[in-house]
Design a protein around this motif. Sequence first.
Motif, PDB file in Angstrom:
ATOM      1  N   TYR A   1     -15.862   5.338 -39.294  1.00 40.43           N
ATOM      2  CA  TYR A   1     -17.268   5.227 -38.899  1.00 40.43           C
ATOM      3  C   TYR A   1     -18.068   6.440 -39.370  1.00 40.43           C
ATOM      4  CZ  TYR A   1     -15.627   1.287 -36.165  1.00 40.43           C
ATOM      5  OH  TYR A   1     -15.070   0.087 -35.779  1.00 40.43           O
TER       6      TYR A   1
ATOM      7  N   TYR B   1     -24.381   0.654 -22.626  1.00 39.65           N
ATOM      8  CA  TYR B   1     -24.109  -0.728 -22.970  1.00 39.65           C
ATOM      9  C   TYR B   1     -25.025  -1.633 -22.142  1.00 39.65           C
ATOM     10  CZ  TYR B   1     -20.059   0.792 -25.604  1.00 39.65           C
ATOM     11  OH  TYR B   1     -19.250   1.379 -26.536  1.00 39.65           O
TER      12      TYR B   1
ATOM     13  N   SER C   1     -21.419   7.396 -41.509  1.00 42.40           N
ATOM     14  CA  SER C   1     -22.689   6.843 -41.969  1.00 42.40           C
ATOM     15  C   SER C   1     -23.512   7.920 -42.661  1.00 42.40           C
ATOM     16  CB  SER C   1     -23.496   6.303 -40.790  1.00 42.40           C
ATOM     17  OG  SER C   1     -22.780   5.335 -40.069  1.00 42.40           O
TER      18      SER C   1
ATOM     19  N   MET D   1     -23.131  11.202 -40.446  1.00 40.75           N
ATOM     20  CA  MET D   1     -22.935  11.031 -39.017  1.00 40.75           C
ATOM     21  C   MET D   1     -21.591  10.338 -38.785  1.00 40.75           C
ATOM     22  SD  MET D   1     -24.986   8.415 -36.548  1.00 40.75           S
ATOM     23  CE  MET D   1     -23.911   7.418 -35.551  1.00 40.75           C
TER      24      MET D   1
ATOM     25  N   GLU E   1     -22.247  -1.996 -35.697  1.00 41.24           N
ATOM     26  CA  GLU E   1     -21.357  -1.709 -36.831  1.00 41.24           C
ATOM     27  C   GLU E   1     -20.863  -0.268 -36.823  1.00 41.24           C
ATOM     28  OE1 GLU E   1     -21.264  -5.512 -38.929  1.00 41.24           O
ATOM     29  OE2 GLU E   1     -20.016  -3.689 -38.895  1.00 41.24           O
ATOM     30  N   GLY E   2     -20.696   0.288 -35.642  1.00 45.97           N
ATOM     31  CA  GLY E   2     -20.194   1.646 -35.543  1.00 45.97           C
ATOM     32  C   GLY E   2     -21.154   2.685 -36.074  1.00 45.97           C
ATOM     33  N   THR E   3     -22.436   2.428 -35.918  1.00 49.06           N
ATOM     34  CA  THR E   3     -23.426   3.393 -36.357  1.00 49.06           C
ATOM     35  C   THR E   3     -24.720   3.163 -35.577  1.00 49.06           C
ATOM     36  OG1 THR E   3     -24.532   4.309 -38.322  1.00 49.06           O
ATOM     37  CG2 THR E   3     -24.340   1.918 -38.219  1.00 49.06           C
ATOM     38  N   ILE E   4     -25.766   3.863 -35.955  1.00 49.30           N
ATOM     39  CA  ILE E   4     -27.081   3.634 -35.376  1.00 49.30           C
ATOM     40  C   ILE E   4     -27.902   2.904 -36.420  1.00 49.30           C
ATOM     41  CG2 ILE E   4     -29.180   4.723 -34.557  1.00 49.30           C
ATOM     42  CD1 ILE E   4     -27.477   6.956 -33.372  1.00 49.30           C
ATOM     43  N   GLU E   5     -28.255   1.665 -36.134  1.00 47.40           N
ATOM     44  CA  GLU E   5     -28.914   0.824 -37.128  1.00 47.40           C
ATOM     45  C   GLU E   5     -30.424   1.022 -37.169  1.00 47.40           C
ATOM     46  OE1 GLU E   5     -25.991  -3.058 -37.441  1.00 47.40           O
ATOM     47  OE2 GLU E   5     -27.625  -3.076 -35.966  1.00 47.40           O
ATOM     48  N   TYR E   6     -31.036   1.087 -36.001  1.00 50.76           N
ATOM     49  CA  TYR E   6     -32.487   1.188 -35.943  1.00 50.76           C
ATOM     50  C   TYR E   6     -32.902   2.312 -35.000  1.00 50.76           C
ATOM     51  CZ  TYR E   6     -32.490  -3.371 -38.227  1.00 50.76           C
ATOM     52  OH  TYR E   6     -32.286  -4.407 -39.106  1.00 50.76           O
TER      53      TYR E   6
ATOM     54  N   LEU F   1     -31.137   4.425 -41.412  1.00 50.79           N
ATOM     55  CA  LEU F   1     -29.760   4.193 -41.853  1.00 50.79           C
ATOM     56  C   LEU F   1     -29.728   3.745 -43.306  1.00 50.79           C
ATOM     57  CD1 LEU F   1     -26.720   3.915 -41.191  1.00 50.79           C
ATOM     58  CD2 LEU F   1     -27.207   1.561 -40.453  1.00 50.79           C
TER      59      LEU F   1
ATOM     60  N   SER G   1     -28.695   3.889 -27.811  1.00 50.51           N
ATOM     61  CA  SER G   1     -28.460   5.330 -27.783  1.00 50.51           C
ATOM     62  C   SER G   1     -29.742   6.129 -27.655  1.00 50.51           C
ATOM     63  CB  SER G   1     -27.770   5.771 -29.090  1.00 50.51           C
ATOM     64  OG  SER G   1     -26.380   5.651 -29.016  1.00 50.51           O
TER      65      SER G   1
ATOM     66  N   TRP H   1     -24.899  -1.942 -27.543  1.00 44.54           N
ATOM     67  CA  TRP H   1     -25.189  -0.620 -26.979  1.00 44.54           C
ATOM     68  C   TRP H   1     -26.447  -0.013 -27.575  1.00 44.54           C
ATOM     69  CZ3 TRP H   1     -24.830   2.787 -30.989  1.00 44.54           C
ATOM     70  CH2 TRP H   1     -23.978   2.449 -32.035  1.00 44.54           C
TER      71      TRP H   1
END
Lengths: 116, 112
Positions: free
Chosen positions: B37, A53, B39, B94, A101-106, B51, A36, A34
């Motif tokens: 979840y 998605y 973060s 978050m 991983e249940g977050t925003i990585e980048y 992150l 965002s 997904w």
Amino acid sequence: QVQLRESGPGLVKPSGTLSLSCGVSGASIININWWSWVRQPPGKGLEWMGEIYHSGSTTYNPSLRSRLTMSVDKSNNQFSLHLRSVTAADTAVYYCAKGGEGTIEYWGQGTLVTVS
Amino acid sequence: DIVLTQTPLSSPVTLGQPASISCRSSQSLVHSDGNTYLSWLQQRPGQPPRLLIYKISNRFSGVPDRFSGSGAGTDFTLKISRVEAEDVGIYYCMQATQFPWTFGQGTKVEIK
């Protein structure tokens, strides 16, 4: 490493439609679950707008749902945002982002859109 | 919506000293899948968020080990063991347990 770059007009007239695209490099958009959009009014905090998605399924923030559409362009490895009926309150830096991983990585670098 | 409340809102710190930021949620962040979840993000001046920590305590790729996260349920903490000049910025918690995802209001870390 995944890189994201937002593109689109920096100025939109009130009542118009704000349209942005996010180009993805370093990963195939169809291989990532997904994506965002998050926005940040000048000098203020972060607001999650919604996610899409790779299948095209979307989840929007209820505060924006009536005005927001997101889409995926698999052929160009990018995804897009369209926000209708904008007002000055929609002036913000808009970030596209990659989930995982249940977050925003980048996060992309962000693009300032002014409604005026 | 889940409300995340961060304290303090501002944290002046001496270089080399520790810093701690709290994030309290209006409801439990334990997801039905058993994960939490929560973060932590860092936003340096003029930069996009980055992150640092995901799922309470997991450091993201490339994040120095002076950053650590802890907590459970509704109370979470980000700790910087020894603040460096490059740590100046705004830190956000978050949650991605429940839609819509939400952020804390941010904590500004600055050098005394």
